[in-house]
Design an enzyme around this catalytic site. Structure first.
Site, PDB file in Angstrom:
ATOM      1  N   ASP A   1     -68.176 -31.531  16.129  1.00  0.00           N
ATOM      2  CA  ASP A   1     -67.839 -30.457  17.052  1.00  0.00           C
ATOM      3  C   ASP A   1     -68.785 -29.264  16.898  1.00  0.00           C
ATOM      4  OD1 ASP A   1     -66.395 -29.126  18.902  1.00  0.00           O
ATOM      5  OD2 ASP A   1     -64.477 -29.283  17.863  1.00  0.00           O
TER       6      ASP A   1
ATOM      7  N   CYS B   1     -66.523 -28.954  24.914  1.00  0.00           N
ATOM      8  CA  CYS B   1     -65.720 -30.038  24.315  1.00  0.00           C
ATOM      9  C   CYS B   1     -65.079 -31.017  25.283  1.00  0.00           C
ATOM     10  CB  CYS B   1     -64.588 -29.501  23.453  1.00  0.00           C
ATOM     11  SG  CYS B   1     -64.882 -27.967  22.635  1.00  0.00           S
TER      12      CYS B   1
ATOM     13  N   HIS C   1     -58.166 -33.084  22.407  1.00  0.00           N
ATOM     14  CA  HIS C   1     -58.688 -32.217  23.469  1.00  0.00           C
ATOM     15  C   HIS C   1     -58.938 -32.937  24.788  1.00  0.00           C
ATOM     16  CE1 HIS C   1     -60.956 -28.176  24.137  1.00  0.00           C
ATOM     17  NE2 HIS C   1     -59.733 -28.199  24.639  1.00  0.00           N
TER      18      HIS C   1
ATOM     19  N   HIS D   1     -67.082 -26.752  13.838  1.00  0.00           N
ATOM     20  CA  HIS D   1     -66.515 -25.740  14.757  1.00  0.00           C
ATOM     21  C   HIS D   1     -65.834 -24.628  13.951  1.00  0.00           C
ATOM     22  CE1 HIS D   1     -64.263 -24.070  18.111  1.00  0.00           C
ATOM     23  NE2 HIS D   1     -64.715 -24.994  18.949  1.00  0.00           N
TER      24      HIS D   1
ATOM     25  N   ASN E   1     -71.468 -30.910  21.929  1.00  0.00           N
ATOM     26  CA  ASN E   1     -72.235 -29.933  22.725  1.00  0.00           C
ATOM     27  C   ASN E   1     -73.147 -29.188  21.762  1.00  0.00           C
ATOM     28  OD1 ASN E   1     -69.019 -28.676  22.844  1.00  0.00           O
ATOM     29  ND2 ASN E   1     -70.539 -27.543  21.668  1.00  0.00           N
TER      30      ASN E   1
ATOM     31  N   LYS F   1     -74.062 -23.487  23.353  1.00  0.00           N
ATOM     32  CA  LYS F   1     -72.798 -24.009  23.879  1.00  0.00           C
ATOM     33  C   LYS F   1     -72.377 -23.260  25.146  1.00  0.00           C
ATOM     34  CE  LYS F   1     -67.990 -24.699  22.497  1.00  0.00           C
ATOM     35  NZ  LYS F   1     -66.954 -24.500  21.475  1.00  0.00           N
TER      36      LYS F   1
END
Ligand SMILES: *[C@@H]1O[C@H](CO)[C@@H](O)[C@H](O)[C@H]1NC(C)=O
Ligand SMILES: *[C@@H]1O[C@H](CO)[C@@H](O)[C@H](O)[C@H]1NC(C)=O
Ligand SMILES: *[C@@H]1O[C@H](CO)[C@@H](O)[C@H](O)[C@H]1NC(C)=O
Ligand SMILES: *[C@@H]1O[C@H](CO)[C@@H](O)[C@H](O)[C@H]1NC(C)=O
Ligand SMILES: *[C@@H]1O[C@H](CO)[C@@H](O)[C@H](O)[C@H]1NC(C)=O
Ligand SMILES: *[C@@H]1O[C@H](CO)[C@@H](O)[C@H](O)[C@H]1NC(C)=O
Ligand SMILES: *[C@@H]1O[C@H](CO)[C@@H](O)[C@H](O)[C@H]1NC(C)=O
Length: 510
Positions: free
Chosen positions: A40, A78, A134, A224, A283, A300
């Protein structure tokens, strides 16, 4: 390519690839285990093999033993990347071209087409999900166990505390977001997510019955934010004075160790020889939480290369036949994994809505030419328009969009902040901040020669611009309306036992 050649190429492109793999295609025999590791917000600059200060010895080694994908694209954030991975379809065909799934929104990956896990299960795989979801959860039908996974363990939303596993409701109170096969998972407070998910993956591997091939979808939240990391991983980076960057570096190294543990478990349990491992970011990194994509432009959420050019590689045990130690420079996109992996598994693509992904296995494993000639990065019809419409009777350049055709990339509207920001520890490079407040809403780059997007060709090549805008208009005509519902107060976990989870009844009546 001359304008004439490009025009011909553009006009003969079919809008949806929708190439069915031949039913009964043999795939790899015996069918390999497939381990897909999705991390992530890992930035383009942030693996060892891209020359980073951040050390990732295990990712470096695994990718050196396999194929590094160096012309590989993901979506700028995401949920869209996850949706394309799981459906093989572009955002414009799933109605999720605008933004990501907010935790309080009644939305999710549409139910009208099977997921990658559905197809692999149909092909006889045992299917397991670990980590971040997600992909929507407001109804049971959107939950991992309803989308093709035999087992699931992880959290449902966008991001949460690495230690407390809590996600915030409306920027206020925090509630647990962690479930084991749909049931709230308590008792993990203080257990860092990277340890916890690695531990679960190792358990899945140990318990796996080899009469079936294994599909493990391992989606770490790392690296993340929040930037929470055990000191032992941060310590080797004391020379990085920027606190965010240092902690982020620690999160990356910890994830690298998790991947090592996972592959070791596959070896220890006799599964590695016939395992195909895929590694991908979701990403670009975000400079506001320690990530970095230098020398690429942007980060991002943006349509600059820093938002969408991904870290990715395939690796695997000795029974997986591929030309190893290769840097693969052909165009590849996250939506391609769906037909690629179903093909590898010897499955058929029946029952899916038209795919935008293409089967890349031959191209990755032997270097033959990829069938992918172009790639839609996105068209976001709901994003704030920018500037004025520059060309009549074609795609409206005020709309946020980006498309790749051959070596060319065309961007329209407002793609986001296009600064070049080197990582704080890299003293030799100077930041070049994008102060663009002007009305420019059109760029054309040759991203093969100019991956840093420094030389805008749009003024010099109006005929190419016009052709690609026509293609964008044609692609846009296949879009379904963007679905972006308002937050639903019923999502409040307080109404559901203090745990994030589904809050509406199923669509279908059982
Ligand atoms: C909702 O749908 C899911 C998946 O189709 C099913 O497993 C579940 O039992 C359903 N739940 C209810 C309450 O109808
Ligand atoms: C593995 O699965 C096969 C086929 O379903 C079954 O016969 C066997 O007992 C299982 N082995 C274990 C150790 O559970
Ligand atoms: C990896 O495994 C070792 C040995 O079991 C353990 O000490 C370490 O904490 C694990 N690391 C991660 C990130 O899971
Ligand atoms: C690997 O390939 C060899 C030779 O083709 C085969 O005998 C063996 O069963 C395969 N191993 C696995 C784990 O599939
Ligand atoms: C695809 O075909 C297989 C048999 O070849 C069948 O079992 C499966 O249900 C089909 N899937 C869909 C989604 O139609
Ligand atoms: C894209 O298509 C939609 C209809 O699907 C239309 O409303 C919109 O105007 C089109 N946008 C552009 C820029 O052509
Ligand atoms: C782009 O981001 C940089 C770094 O945060 C910032 O300094 C700059 O003001 C931003 N530019 C615009 C146009 O917002």
């Amino acid at each position: 390519m001359t304008v004439q050649q490009l025009a011909l190429a553009v006009l003969t492109l079919s809008v949806a690839h929708n190439v069915e793999s031949t039913p009964g295609r043999p795939g790899i025999s015996p069918r390999p285990n497939i381990v897909f590791i999705l991390v992530d917000d890992l930035g383009f600059h942030d693996v060892g093999y891209h020359g980073s200060r951040i050390r990732t010895p295990h990712l470096d080694q695994l990718s050196a033993d396999g194929v590094r994908l160096e012309n590989y694209y993901v979506q700028p954030m995401c949920s869209p990347t996850r949706c394309q991975l799981m459906s093989g379809r572009y955002q414009i065909h799933n109605g999720i071209q605008h933004g990501l799934f907010g935790d309080e929104q009644p939305t999710g990956l549409p139910l009208d087409s099977p997921t990658l896990a559905d197809k692999l299960r149909e092909s006889g795989y045992a299917t397991h999900q670990v980590g971040k979801w997600h992909l929507g959860f407001y109804k049971q039908e959107y939950m991992p166990n309803s989308r093709g996974f035999d087992s699931s363990f992880g959290f449902l939303g966008g991001h949460e505390g690495h230690y407390d596993h809590k996600m915030t409701f409306k920027h206020g109170r925090k509630f647990l977001d962690l479930r084991d096969n749909g049931q709230p998972a308590t008792g993990q407070d203080g257990h860092h997510s990277t340890y916890m998910y690695t531990h679960r993956a190792v358990e899945v591997i140990r318990a796996h019955n080899k009469s079936k091939p294994l599909f493990l979808y391992m989606a770490y939240q790392a690296p993340h934010n929040p930037l929470e990391v055990p000191e032992v991983f941060e310590k080797p980076y004391q020379d990085i004075h920027d606190t965010d960057r240092r902690k982020y570096a620690g999160l990356v190294s910890m994830m690298d160790e998790g991947v090592a543990n996972l592959t070791q478990a596959l070896r220890d349990n006799g599964l590695w020889d016939n395992t195909l491992l895929v590694f991908s970011t979701d990403n670009g990194g975000t400079i506001y939480y320690g990530g970095n994509n230098y020398p690429l432009r942007g980060w991002k959420f943006s349509l600059w290369e820093g938002g969408i050019r991904g870290i990715g590689f395939v690796s695997g045990g000795k029974n997986i036949s591929m030309d190893r130690g290769v840097v693969h420079k052909q165009l590849m996109h996250v939506s391609d994994w769906f037909p690629t992996l179903v093909g590898v598994a010897g499955g058929s693509l029946n029952g899916t809505k038209p795919l935008d992904g293409v089967d890349q296995w031959k191209s990755i494993s032997t270097g033959v030419q990829t069938p992918r000639k172009w790639l839609l990065h996105n068209i976001d019809s709901l994003y704030k328009k920018k500037g004025r419409k520059l060309f009549p009777h074609t795609f409206d350049t005020r709309i946020r969009a980006a498309i790749r055709v051959g070596n060319y990339k065309l961007i329209t509207g407002d793609p986001g902040n296009g600064s070049w920001i080197p990582p704080p520890e890299m003293k030799s490079a100077l930041a070049k901040v994008d102060t663009e407040k002007a009305k420019n809403n059109l760029w054309l780059f040759n991203v093969v020669d100019d991956p840093e997007e420094k030389y805008d060709l749009s003024k010099n090549q109006p005929e190419i611009v016009r052709k690609i805008l026509d293609l964008l208009a044609k692609v846009n005509s296949t879009a379904v309306p963007a679905f972006f519902p308002p937050s639903d107060p019923q999502s409040n976990p307080e109404l559901h036992g203090g745990v994030w989870g589904p809050w509406e009844k199923n669509v279908t009546v059982d």
